[in-house]
Motif scaffolding. Sequence first.
Motif, PDB file in Angstrom:
ATOM      1  N   ALA A  64     -15.709  -6.239  -6.716  1.00 17.51           N
ATOM      2  CA  ALA A  64     -15.003  -5.381  -5.754  1.00 17.51           C
ATOM      3  C   ALA A  64     -15.955  -4.887  -4.665  1.00 17.51           C
ATOM      4  N   MET A  65     -17.176  -4.535  -5.041  1.00 17.76           N
ATOM      5  CA  MET A  65     -18.165  -4.088  -4.049  1.00 17.76           C
ATOM      6  C   MET A  65     -18.509  -5.219  -3.084  1.00 17.76           C
ATOM      7  N   ALA A  66     -18.649  -6.426  -3.603  1.00 18.09           N
ATOM      8  CA  ALA A  66     -18.975  -7.578  -2.747  1.00 18.09           C
ATOM      9  C   ALA A  66     -17.837  -7.853  -1.770  1.00 18.09           C
ATOM     10  N   ARG A  67     -16.593  -7.842  -2.261  1.00 16.53           N
ATOM     11  CA  ARG A  67     -15.446  -8.084  -1.375  1.00 16.53           C
ATOM     12  C   ARG A  67     -15.320  -6.984  -0.332  1.00 16.53           C
ATOM     13  N   GLU A 118     -18.040  -4.155 -15.585  1.00 21.25           N
ATOM     14  CA  GLU A 118     -19.186  -4.439 -14.729  1.00 21.25           C
ATOM     15  C   GLU A 118     -18.874  -5.524 -13.706  1.00 21.25           C
ATOM     16  N   ASN A 119     -18.295  -6.622 -14.156  1.00 23.05           N
ATOM     17  CA  ASN A 119     -17.949  -7.697 -13.223  1.00 23.05           C
ATOM     18  C   ASN A 119     -16.899  -7.241 -12.217  1.00 23.05           C
ATOM     19  N   LEU A 120     -15.946  -6.449 -12.685  1.00 14.53           N
ATOM     20  CA  LEU A 120     -14.896  -5.957 -11.796  1.00 14.53           C
ATOM     21  C   LEU A 120     -15.488  -5.128 -10.655  1.00 14.53           C
ATOM     22  N   VAL A 121     -16.432  -4.232 -10.979  1.00 12.44           N
ATOM     23  CA  VAL A 121     -17.056  -3.384  -9.962  1.00 12.44           C
ATOM     24  C   VAL A 121     -17.924  -4.217  -9.020  1.00 12.44           C
ATOM     25  N   ARG A 122     -18.737  -5.118  -9.582  1.00  8.53           N
ATOM     26  CA  ARG A 122     -19.622  -5.940  -8.735  1.00  8.53           C
ATOM     27  C   ARG A 122     -18.810  -6.790  -7.751  1.00  8.53           C
ATOM     28  N   ALA A 158     -12.792   0.776  -4.467  1.00  3.23           N
ATOM     29  CA  ALA A 158     -11.768   1.391  -5.321  1.00  3.23           C
ATOM     30  C   ALA A 158     -10.386   0.866  -4.966  1.00  3.23           C
ATOM     31  N   ALA A 159     -10.121   0.711  -3.669  1.00  2.00           N
ATOM     32  CA  ALA A 159      -8.820   0.190  -3.238  1.00  2.00           C
ATOM     33  C   ALA A 159      -8.632  -1.248  -3.695  1.00  2.00           C
ATOM     34  N   ASP A 160      -9.694  -2.026  -3.641  1.00  2.00           N
ATOM     35  CA  ASP A 160      -9.637  -3.410  -4.116  1.00  2.00           C
ATOM     36  C   ASP A 160      -9.247  -3.452  -5.590  1.00  2.00           C
ATOM     37  N   ILE A 161      -9.860  -2.574  -6.380  1.00  2.00           N
ATOM     38  CA  ILE A 161      -9.562  -2.527  -7.818  1.00  2.00           C
ATOM     39  C   ILE A 161      -8.147  -2.011  -8.060  1.00  2.00           C
ATOM     40  N   ALA A 162      -7.720  -1.020  -7.273  1.00  2.00           N
ATOM     41  CA  ALA A 162      -6.380  -0.444  -7.455  1.00  2.00           C
ATOM     42  C   ALA A 162      -5.286  -1.488  -7.282  1.00  2.00           C
ATOM     43  N   GLU A 163      -5.554  -2.487  -6.452  1.00  2.00           N
ATOM     44  CA  GLU A 163      -4.555  -3.532  -6.206  1.00  2.00           C
ATOM     45  C   GLU A 163      -4.508  -4.578  -7.319  1.00  2.00           C
ATOM     46  N   ARG A 164      -5.399  -4.481  -8.273  1.00  2.00           N
ATOM     47  CA  ARG A 164      -5.419  -5.421  -9.402  1.00  2.00           C
ATOM     48  C   ARG A 164      -4.737  -4.751 -10.607  1.00  2.00           C
ATOM     49  N   THR A 212     -17.914  19.644   5.415  1.00  2.00           N
ATOM     50  CA  THR A 212     -19.117  20.484   5.434  1.00  2.00           C
ATOM     51  C   THR A 212     -20.066  20.150   4.289  1.00  2.00           C
ATOM     52  N   GLN A 213     -19.529  19.623   3.179  1.00  2.00           N
ATOM     53  CA  GLN A 213     -20.364  19.289   2.023  1.00  2.00           C
ATOM     54  C   GLN A 213     -21.109  17.975   2.207  1.00  2.00           C
ATOM     55  N   CYS A 214     -20.361  16.913   2.542  1.00  2.00           N
ATOM     56  CA  CYS A 214     -20.958  15.567   2.554  1.00  2.00           C
ATOM     57  C   CYS A 214     -20.353  14.672   3.634  1.00  2.00           C
ATOM     58  N   TRP A 215     -19.571  15.262   4.509  1.00  2.00           N
ATOM     59  CA  TRP A 215     -18.868  14.619   5.620  1.00  2.00           C
ATOM     60  C   TRP A 215     -17.707  13.754   5.154  1.00  2.00           C
ATOM     61  N   MET A 216     -17.964  12.826   4.235  1.00  2.00           N
ATOM     62  CA  MET A 216     -16.879  11.937   3.800  1.00  2.00           C
ATOM     63  C   MET A 216     -17.328  11.163   2.562  1.00  2.00           C
ATOM     64  N   VAL A 217     -16.363  10.609   1.865  1.00  2.00           N
ATOM     65  CA  VAL A 217     -16.657   9.639   0.812  1.00  2.00           C
ATOM     66  C   VAL A 217     -16.982   8.313   1.491  1.00  2.00           C
ATOM     67  N   SER A 218     -18.004   7.628   0.996  1.00  2.00           N
ATOM     68  CA  SER A 218     -18.412   6.359   1.589  1.00  2.00           C
ATOM     69  C   SER A 218     -17.236   5.389   1.678  1.00  2.00           C
ATOM     70  N   PRO A 219     -16.945   4.857   2.885  1.00  2.00           N
ATOM     71  CA  PRO A 219     -15.866   3.864   3.016  1.00  2.00           C
ATOM     72  C   PRO A 219     -16.091   2.622   2.152  1.00  2.00           C
ATOM     73  N   LEU A 220     -17.354   2.289   1.891  1.00  2.00           N
ATOM     74  CA  LEU A 220     -17.641   1.134   1.034  1.00  2.00           C
ATOM     75  C   LEU A 220     -17.146   1.380  -0.388  1.00  2.00           C
ATOM     76  N   LEU A 221     -17.425   2.585  -0.917  1.00  2.00           N
ATOM     77  CA  LEU A 221     -16.929   2.927  -2.249  1.00  2.00           C
ATOM     78  C   LEU A 221     -15.404   2.982  -2.264  1.00  2.00           C
ATOM     79  N   ALA A 222     -14.828   3.600  -1.227  1.00  2.00           N
ATOM     80  CA  ALA A 222     -13.368   3.724  -1.156  1.00  2.00           C
ATOM     81  C   ALA A 222     -12.712   2.347  -1.086  1.00  2.00           C
ATOM     82  N   ALA A 223     -13.320   1.436  -0.315  1.00  2.00           N
ATOM     83  CA  ALA A 223     -12.762   0.077  -0.197  1.00  2.00           C
ATOM     84  C   ALA A 223     -12.849  -0.669  -1.523  1.00  2.00           C
TER      85      ALA A 223
END
Length: 471
Positions: free
Chosen positions: A121-124, A115-119, A344-350, A331-342
């Motif tokens: 990462a989303m803030a950063r 939970e803390n990791l996600v919160r 995830a990338a923040d977490i991947a680097e840990r 055509t489905q949803c245009w794209m994955v939210s860049p906020l979510l992707a960012a």
Amino acid sequence: MEMIRDNAPETGPKYPHLEQLFRRAIEDGTLTPGDKLPPLRQASWEAGCSLGTMARVYSALERQGLVTSEVGRGTFVKEPDSLTANVILPPGSGGSADLSMINLVQNEIHHSQAENLVRQAMARAAEKLPSVMITGYGDGSGHHEMKPRLMPLLDPSLQDLNPGDLILTHGVQHALYTILSRMAGKGDGVAVEPLSYPGIRAIIAQHGLTCHSVETDEDGILPDSLDMVCRDGRVRLLLTSPTGQNPTGITTSLERRQAICEVARRRDLLIVEDDIYGHLYPESPPPYAALLPEQSIYLTGLSKRVAPALRVGLALVPTRQNLLMAQTITTQCWMVSPLLAAAAADIAERDDQLSKMADDCIARSKARAATLSKRLGGLVQGIEACRPHAWITLPEGVTDEMLEPIAKSHGVLITEGYRFSNRIIADHGHIRVALLSCPTDRQFELGIERLALALEQIRQQAEPAPDMSFV
């Protein structure tokens, strides 16, 4: 009706067989909402049973909320609010308000740090994300700046491949749906393991594709069986989870994977590998994308590694299918939210933190598998392979449908084995238990104790009553 005629039982009781046949056909989409069931006389004739037996079957389906009968019109498949959800999970398993109920159904892998990791990462991510990614639209495959940062989430053997081949999705389930919607046509065949994640069968049915169950052994898919299925049917894809397979826990050996690749080459078969549990099996052989990259799509995500709320999936896709998949996501949803992707990338680097979380999960799963084995003995299959879940063989005479309500009455939720079956006639002799769904070891131990009590209750009920007569 061909479904009844082709699957009518030759021997044994016909009522339970037919009731299960219709129920499965409704759940997996073979019969869809609004479809009219054949008249009782026709159905009973096709099944070779009495009119009374078929009437009991239709009545049971109506009691379960699967069909509705209209006087003068007939019996129709109903569209209950939760029918689609129940294809994947049993009713009431997704977060019950009853805190006394122990949930061993859903593979929610609890991490104390998640939970803390996600919160954080989303803030950063929100703070650092460039304005253009907040105010503008990106590519259907995902923002290219994110992809190199996400590569560490893939299997180690794939991390040096081209980040441009990576496509971002809203989880592995979304990736599977996208692949089947674009890379197979209506009526095409999809090869699957005889037991798999229930969502796969639902996706195949919704796309109007044909599900071909391939034979397996303790090492996974049998190459000769896959070859035969490809030869006899218009099979375009193989959907498989060769590492920590759900629900059996089987991890396929390197030698067997290489044999599967040979079949795929010969039959021009696209292998789609779901590796969502791969981080829990660091000793596993390389994925198909490392062995046959030009004919393999590799899928993973963060729902099991970190938390379900982080709906970011990663698909490593060969060049010739890459553009097709990206166009479909647009055509489905245009794209994955860049906020979510960012995030995830923040977490991947840990990497150190992710490795520690994985090691902790592996240690907890081994301890809980030992608890399960100690309490249920030889009923647990492949105890060494148990990481996120365990596949349990029920005692003779006990079925999953018999056990589930009794277990629930004792305060524990389990998943019936038939839900994982990709065959019309399912095996009812197994259940799956999620090993890491309970936040504490004590709660898990209590759940297994309640399960053992439910099995003991069934055993006692099956014992003949003592003879009290006097001679």
